[in-house]
Design a protein around this motif. Sequence first.
Motif, mmCIF file in Angstrom:
data_model
loop_
_atom_site.group_PDB
_atom_site.id
_atom_site.type_symbol
_atom_site.label_atom_id
_atom_site.label_comp_id
_atom_site.label_asym_id
_atom_site.label_seq_id
_atom_site.Cartn_x
_atom_site.Cartn_y
_atom_site.Cartn_z
ATOM 1 N N CYS A 40 34.529 45.200 -5.529
ATOM 2 C CA CYS A 40 35.179 46.106 -6.459
ATOM 3 C C CYS A 40 36.005 45.289 -7.454
ATOM 4 N N ALA A 41 35.836 45.567 -8.763
ATOM 5 C CA ALA A 41 36.540 44.802 -9.788
ATOM 6 C C ALA A 41 38.030 45.119 -9.812
ATOM 7 N N HIS A 42 38.445 46.162 -9.128
ATOM 8 C CA HIS A 42 39.859 46.522 -9.110
ATOM 9 C C HIS A 42 40.559 46.111 -7.816
ATOM 10 N N CYS A 43 40.063 46.572 -6.666
ATOM 11 C CA CYS A 43 40.766 46.284 -5.404
ATOM 12 C C CYS A 43 40.114 45.160 -4.599
ATOM 13 N N ASN A 44 38.965 44.646 -5.082
ATOM 14 C CA ASN A 44 38.315 43.482 -4.486
ATOM 15 C C ASN A 44 37.695 43.726 -3.107
ATOM 16 N N CYS A 45 37.550 44.983 -2.696
ATOM 17 C CA CYS A 45 36.894 45.232 -1.415
ATOM 18 C C CYS A 45 35.385 45.198 -1.611
ATOM 19 N N ARG A 46 34.635 45.092 -0.532
ATOM 20 C CA ARG A 46 33.180 45.087 -0.605
ATOM 21 C C ARG A 46 32.653 46.467 -0.972
ATOM 22 N N VAL A 47 31.719 46.506 -1.923
ATOM 23 C CA VAL A 47 31.092 47.772 -2.280
ATOM 24 C C VAL A 47 29.789 47.870 -1.500
ATOM 25 N N LYS A 57 31.122 46.728 -15.011
ATOM 26 C CA LYS A 57 31.740 46.286 -13.772
ATOM 27 C C LYS A 57 31.468 47.286 -12.657
ATOM 28 N N THR A 58 31.562 46.795 -11.429
ATOM 29 C CA THR A 58 31.308 47.648 -10.282
ATOM 30 C C THR A 58 32.605 47.937 -9.537
ATOM 31 N N TYR A 59 32.805 49.186 -9.208
ATOM 32 C CA TYR A 59 33.997 49.592 -8.461
ATOM 33 C C TYR A 59 33.576 50.318 -7.198
ATOM 34 N N CYS A 60 34.488 50.340 -6.195
ATOM 35 C CA CYS A 60 34.140 50.976 -4.927
ATOM 36 C C CYS A 60 34.211 52.493 -5.019
ATOM 37 N N THR A 62 35.686 56.119 -7.717
ATOM 38 C CA THR A 62 36.108 56.574 -9.046
ATOM 39 C C THR A 62 37.593 56.289 -9.266
ATOM 40 N N HIS A 63 38.377 56.306 -8.186
ATOM 41 C CA HIS A 63 39.802 55.996 -8.290
ATOM 42 C C HIS A 63 40.001 54.611 -8.906
ATOM 43 N N CYS A 64 39.276 53.613 -8.371
ATOM 44 C CA CYS A 64 39.404 52.244 -8.874
ATOM 45 C C CYS A 64 38.887 52.127 -10.297
ATOM 46 N N ALA A 65 37.770 52.789 -10.602
ATOM 47 C CA ALA A 65 37.193 52.739 -11.934
ATOM 48 C C ALA A 65 38.176 53.303 -12.944
ATOM 49 N N ARG A 66 38.844 54.385 -12.584
ATOM 50 C CA ARG A 66 39.817 55.033 -13.451
ATOM 51 C C ARG A 66 41.053 54.152 -13.627
ATOM 52 N N HIS A 67 41.508 53.606 -12.513
ATOM 53 C CA HIS A 67 42.704 52.777 -12.509
ATOM 54 C C HIS A 67 42.531 51.548 -13.391
ATOM 55 N N ALA A 68 41.354 50.918 -13.332
ATOM 56 C CA ALA A 68 41.099 49.680 -14.045
ATOM 57 C C ALA A 68 40.978 49.887 -15.543
ATOM 58 N N SER A 69 40.559 51.064 -15.968
ATOM 59 C CA SER A 69 40.356 51.313 -17.398
ATOM 60 C C SER A 69 41.665 51.681 -18.085
#
Length: 70
Positions: A40-47, A57-60, A62-69
């Motif tokens: 995950c490009a935001h929290c770095n956990c495995r997707v 970019k890949t996120y785990c 929608t929360h992370c995708a939203r947070h990163a943008s």
Amino acid sequence: MAKCDQCGNDYDKSFEIVQGSQRKTFDSFECAIEAMAPRCAHCNCRVIGHGVEEGGKTYCCTHCARHASH
Ligand SMILES: [Zn+2]
Ligand SMILES: [Zn+2]
């Protein structure tokens, strides 16, 4: 029998995963995930699910995708 590309274990129930032009052998899904799953490009956990792709970019989730943008 084949050796795991990740940890080197020689296991009779190993399996292969083909991703694009890459063919890799693993003894467990744990090793396959460690070697091939994106992070995950935001929290770095495995997707290891479908993940969320946004802006190349890949996120785990929608929360992370939203947070990163933001
Ligand atoms: Zn392994
Ligand atoms: Zn995340």
